[in-house]
Design a protein around this motif. Structure first.
Motif, PDB file in Angstrom:
ATOM      1  N   ALA A  25     -14.489 -14.808  -4.154  1.00 19.82           N
ATOM      2  CA  ALA A  25     -14.729 -13.879  -5.374  1.00 19.82           C
ATOM      3  C   ALA A  25     -15.193 -14.702  -6.515  1.00 19.82           C
ATOM      4  O   ALA A  25     -15.052 -14.237  -7.675  1.00 19.82           O
ATOM      5  N   GLY A  26     -13.865 -15.219  -6.261  1.00 20.04           N
ATOM      6  CA  GLY A  26     -12.741 -15.731  -8.094  1.00 20.04           C
ATOM      7  C   GLY A  26     -11.966 -14.430  -8.633  1.00 20.04           C
ATOM      8  O   GLY A  26     -11.555 -14.876  -9.419  1.00 20.04           O
ATOM      9  N   TYR A  27     -11.266 -13.868  -7.952  1.00 22.18           N
ATOM     10  CA  TYR A  27     -10.859 -12.816  -8.025  1.00 22.18           C
ATOM     11  C   TYR A  27      -9.015 -12.384  -7.347  1.00 22.18           C
ATOM     12  O   TYR A  27      -9.187 -13.418  -6.515  1.00 22.18           O
ATOM     13  N   ARG A  28      -8.027 -12.049  -7.977  1.00 18.32           N
ATOM     14  CA  ARG A  28      -6.696 -12.100  -7.048  1.00 18.32           C
ATOM     15  C   ARG A  28      -6.203 -10.970  -7.791  1.00 18.32           C
ATOM     16  O   ARG A  28      -6.355 -10.032  -8.784  1.00 18.32           O
ATOM     17  N   ILE A  29      -5.008 -10.233  -6.962  1.00 20.13           N
ATOM     18  CA  ILE A  29      -4.718  -8.648  -6.650  1.00 20.13           C
ATOM     19  C   ILE A  29      -3.666  -8.281  -8.114  1.00 20.13           C
ATOM     20  O   ILE A  29      -3.283  -9.558  -7.987  1.00 20.13           O
ATOM     21  N   VAL A  30      -3.918  -7.785  -8.908  1.00 22.43           N
ATOM     22  CA  VAL A  30      -3.231  -7.706  -9.327  1.00 22.43           C
ATOM     23  C   VAL A  30      -1.861  -6.654  -9.176  1.00 22.43           C
ATOM     24  O   VAL A  30      -0.548  -6.708  -9.899  1.00 22.43           O
ATOM     25  N   ASN A  31      -2.242  -5.227  -8.791  1.00 24.69           N
ATOM     26  CA  ASN A  31      -1.149  -4.587  -8.028  1.00 24.69           C
ATOM     27  C   ASN A  31      -2.245  -3.000  -7.485  1.00 24.69           C
ATOM     28  O   ASN A  31      -3.269  -3.220  -7.291  1.00 24.69           O
ATOM     29  N   MET A  32      -1.407  -2.601  -6.646  1.00 22.65           N
ATOM     30  CA  MET A  32      -2.053  -1.606  -5.642  1.00 22.65           C
ATOM     31  C   MET A  32      -1.621  -0.704  -5.210  1.00 22.65           C
ATOM     32  O   MET A  32      -0.077  -0.816  -5.241  1.00 22.65           O
ATOM     33  N   ASP A  33      -1.360   0.604  -5.058  1.00 21.04           N
ATOM     34  CA  ASP A  33      -1.253   2.039  -5.332  1.00 21.04           C
ATOM     35  C   ASP A  33      -1.165   2.155  -3.400  1.00 21.04           C
ATOM     36  O   ASP A  33      -2.683   2.620  -3.422  1.00 21.04           O
ATOM     37  N   CYS A  34      -0.830   2.935  -2.678  1.00 18.83           N
ATOM     38  CA  CYS A  34      -1.333   3.404  -1.541  1.00 18.83           C
ATOM     39  C   CYS A  34      -0.460   4.684  -1.210  1.00 18.83           C
ATOM     40  O   CYS A  34       0.777   4.636  -1.907  1.00 18.83           O
ATOM     41  N   VAL A  35      -1.183   5.717  -0.333  1.00 21.82           N
ATOM     42  CA  VAL A  35      -0.768   7.288  -0.590  1.00 21.82           C
ATOM     43  C   VAL A  35      -0.540   7.255   0.922  1.00 21.82           C
ATOM     44  O   VAL A  35      -1.690   7.047   1.421  1.00 21.82           O
ATOM     45  N   LEU A  36       0.411   7.540   1.792  1.00 23.16           N
ATOM     46  CA  LEU A  36       0.091   7.647   3.436  1.00 23.16           C
ATOM     47  C   LEU A  36      -0.601   9.477   3.511  1.00 23.16           C
ATOM     48  O   LEU A  36       0.988  10.348   2.860  1.00 23.16           O
ATOM     49  N   ILE A  37      -0.957  10.098   3.790  1.00 25.23           N
ATOM     50  CA  ILE A  37      -0.670  10.926   4.406  1.00 25.23           C
ATOM     51  C   ILE A  37      -0.467  12.125   6.083  1.00 25.23           C
ATOM     52  O   ILE A  37      -1.236  11.552   6.930  1.00 25.23           O
ATOM     53  N   LEU A  38       0.507  11.899   6.204  1.00 26.39           N
ATOM     54  CA  LEU A  38       0.863  12.779   7.220  1.00 26.39           C
ATOM     55  C   LEU A  38       2.012  13.451   7.963  1.00 26.39           C
ATOM     56  O   LEU A  38       3.260  13.842   7.181  1.00 26.39           O
ATOM     57  N   MET A  39       2.139  14.340   8.178  1.00 23.66           N
ATOM     58  CA  MET A  39       3.168  15.354   8.617  1.00 23.66           C
ATOM     59  C   MET A  39       4.236  14.397   9.820  1.00 23.66           C
ATOM     60  O   MET A  39       5.748  15.110   9.281  1.00 23.66           O
ATOM     61  N   ARG A  40       4.357  13.589  10.887  1.00 24.95           N
ATOM     62  CA  ARG A  40       5.774  12.840  10.898  1.00 24.95           C
ATOM     63  C   ARG A  40       4.767  11.064  11.722  1.00 24.95           C
ATOM     64  O   ARG A  40       3.580  11.257  11.687  1.00 24.95           O
ATOM     65  N   PRO A  41       5.473  10.047  12.150  1.00 24.65           N
ATOM     66  CA  PRO A  41       6.921  10.569  11.186  1.00 24.65           C
ATOM     67  C   PRO A  41       7.058  10.469   9.639  1.00 24.65           C
ATOM     68  O   PRO A  41       6.145  10.032   9.173  1.00 24.65           O
ATOM     69  N   LYS A  42       8.133  10.009   9.564  1.00 22.90           N
ATOM     70  CA  LYS A  42       8.924  10.486   7.862  1.00 22.90           C
ATOM     71  C   LYS A  42       8.806   8.751   7.433  1.00 22.90           C
ATOM     72  O   LYS A  42       9.014   8.055   8.022  1.00 22.90           O
ATOM     73  N   ILE A  43       8.353   8.350   6.375  1.00 21.62           N
ATOM     74  CA  ILE A  43       7.810   7.320   6.285  1.00 21.62           C
ATOM     75  C   ILE A  43       8.612   6.940   4.937  1.00 21.62           C
ATOM     76  O   ILE A  43       9.263   5.700   4.777  1.00 21.62           O
ATOM     77  N   VAL A  44       9.024   7.859   4.013  1.00 20.91           N
ATOM     78  CA  VAL A  44      10.066   7.634   3.267  1.00 20.91           C
ATOM     79  C   VAL A  44      11.473   6.687   3.139  1.00 20.91           C
ATOM     80  O   VAL A  44      11.722   5.243   2.632  1.00 20.91           O
ATOM     81  N   PRO A  45      11.809   7.014   4.842  1.00 16.57           N
ATOM     82  CA  PRO A  45      13.226   6.030   5.013  1.00 16.57           C
ATOM     83  C   PRO A  45      12.715   4.618   5.299  1.00 16.57           C
ATOM     84  O   PRO A  45      13.358   3.253   5.280  1.00 16.57           O
ATOM     85  N   ILE A  46      11.252   4.491   5.371  1.00 15.70           N
ATOM     86  CA  ILE A  46      11.240   3.115   5.841  1.00 15.70           C
ATOM     87  C   ILE A  46      10.254   2.725   4.947  1.00 15.70           C
ATOM     88  O   ILE A  46       9.458   1.398   5.081  1.00 15.70           O
ATOM     89  N   ALA A  47       9.727   3.216   4.038  1.00 15.86           N
ATOM     90  CA  ALA A  47       8.836   2.872   2.865  1.00 15.86           C
ATOM     91  C   ALA A  47       8.766   1.508   2.727  1.00 15.86           C
ATOM     92  O   ALA A  47       8.351   0.817   1.747  1.00 15.86           O
ATOM     93  N   GLY A  48      10.916   1.335   1.495  1.00 15.80           N
ATOM     94  CA  GLY A  48      10.779  -0.369   0.924  1.00 15.80           C
ATOM     95  C   GLY A  48      10.868  -1.167   1.959  1.00 15.80           C
ATOM     96  O   GLY A  48      10.032  -2.527   2.176  1.00 15.80           O
ATOM     97  N   GLU A  49      10.133  -0.704   3.562  1.00 19.40           N
ATOM     98  CA  GLU A  49      10.723  -2.070   4.815  1.00 19.40           C
ATOM     99  C   GLU A  49       8.948  -2.590   4.757  1.00 19.40           C
ATOM    100  O   GLU A  49       8.332  -3.426   4.628  1.00 19.40           O
ATOM    101  N   MET A  50       7.978  -1.023   4.246  1.00 18.36           N
ATOM    102  CA  MET A  50       7.117  -1.603   4.674  1.00 18.36           C
ATOM    103  C   MET A  50       6.248  -1.892   3.435  1.00 18.36           C
ATOM    104  O   MET A  50       5.200  -2.488   3.765  1.00 18.36           O
ATOM    105  N   ARG A  51       6.956  -1.572   2.265  1.00 18.92           N
ATOM    106  CA  ARG A  51       6.401  -2.130   0.905  1.00 18.92           C
ATOM    107  C   ARG A  51       6.251  -3.740   0.510  1.00 18.92           C
ATOM    108  O   ARG A  51       5.430  -4.344   0.315  1.00 18.92           O
ATOM    109  N   ALA A  52       7.893  -4.353   1.757  1.00 24.73           N
ATOM    110  CA  ALA A  52       7.942  -5.244   1.887  1.00 24.73           C
ATOM    111  C   ALA A  52       6.990  -6.046   2.619  1.00 24.73           C
ATOM    112  O   ALA A  52       6.967  -7.348   2.393  1.00 24.73           O
ATOM    113  N   ARG A  53       6.683  -5.858   3.857  1.00 20.30           N
ATOM    114  CA  ARG A  53       5.261  -5.990   4.885  1.00 20.30           C
ATOM    115  C   ARG A  53       4.560  -6.315   4.260  1.00 20.30           C
ATOM    116  O   ARG A  53       3.531  -7.349   4.439  1.00 20.30           O
TER     117      ARG A  53
END
Length: 206
Positions: free
Chosen positions: A89-117
């Motif tokens: 379509a002739g576009y590229r990604i500028v930025n992306m914002d994601c929100v995960l809602i869950l009780m467990r497991p805790k995402i904060v300790p692995i958020a950096g690794e997930m962001r990199a992936r």
């Protein structure tokens, strides 16, 4: 410069006996997420956000759950198809914002690794990917994981400027090859130079 916004949402219930995959990462946990594919709700929501931004339908349009080819499929396949669609379509990604809602497991300790992936899968900088985690307090959703994703795209064509090939050609033979493939209707010279993944052939799946 043309801009487009896409929004994606997905949710899956937790299920024992299956691996937990979120954001293209396998996570150690007692339960995984139920789903026709690998249950990766974050990649599903990102895929829908990308497809929605260019009005290309949704993940079910391309990969219906009734099709057994996608049983236990790796969700990165879905993401690659969405990337193909926005590039076409002739576009590229500028930025992306994601929100995960869950009780467990805790995402904060692995958020950096997930962001990199996720950034790696999208072929963009980590600074252009945000991943936040919330708990479903008061929502009675302890057994469910939910993902919300918003993506901003920009056009590869600058208004007022003549359209030109984005691929950089260093040799005359390369220019000849590009022109020949465009005229013959074959695969463009190098979709990778447009930031696109190679087209995925569903017939290759068994």
């Amino acid at each position: 410069m043309g801009m487009r916004i896409g929004y994606g949402f997905d949710s899956h219930a937790f299920k024992p006996g299956v691996p937990l995959v979120i954001g293209g990462m396998k996570i150690e946990h007692s339960e995984g997420l139920a789903g026709h594919s690998d249950g990766d709700l974050l990649l599903h929501a990102i895929t829908d956000a990308l497809l929605g931004a260019v009005s290309a339908g949704d993940i079910g349009t391309f990969f219906p759950p009734s099709d057994m080819r996608w049983k236990n499929a790796d969700s990165t396949i879905f993401l690659q198809t969405a990337l193909e669609e926005i590039a076409t379509a002739g576009y590229r990604i500028v930025n992306m914002d994601c929100v995960l809602i869950l009780m467990r497991p805790k995402i904060v300790p692995i958020a950096g690794e997930m962001r990199a992936r996720v950034a790696e899968l999208l072929d963009i900088s980590e600074r252009d990917v945000s991943i936040k985690a919330k708990t479903p307090e008061g929502l009675n959703q302890d057994g469910t994981a939910v993902a919300h994703v918003t993506v901003l795209l920009e056009s590869l064509n600058v208004p007022g400027e003549p359209k030109k090939m984005i691929a950089t050609m260093e040799e005359p033979d390369e220019v000849d090859e590009m022109v020949r493939t465009l005229i013959d209707g074959e695969e463009p010279y190098s979709t990778a130079r447009l930031g696109r993944k190679p087209a995925f052939d569903t017939d290759d799946l068994t």
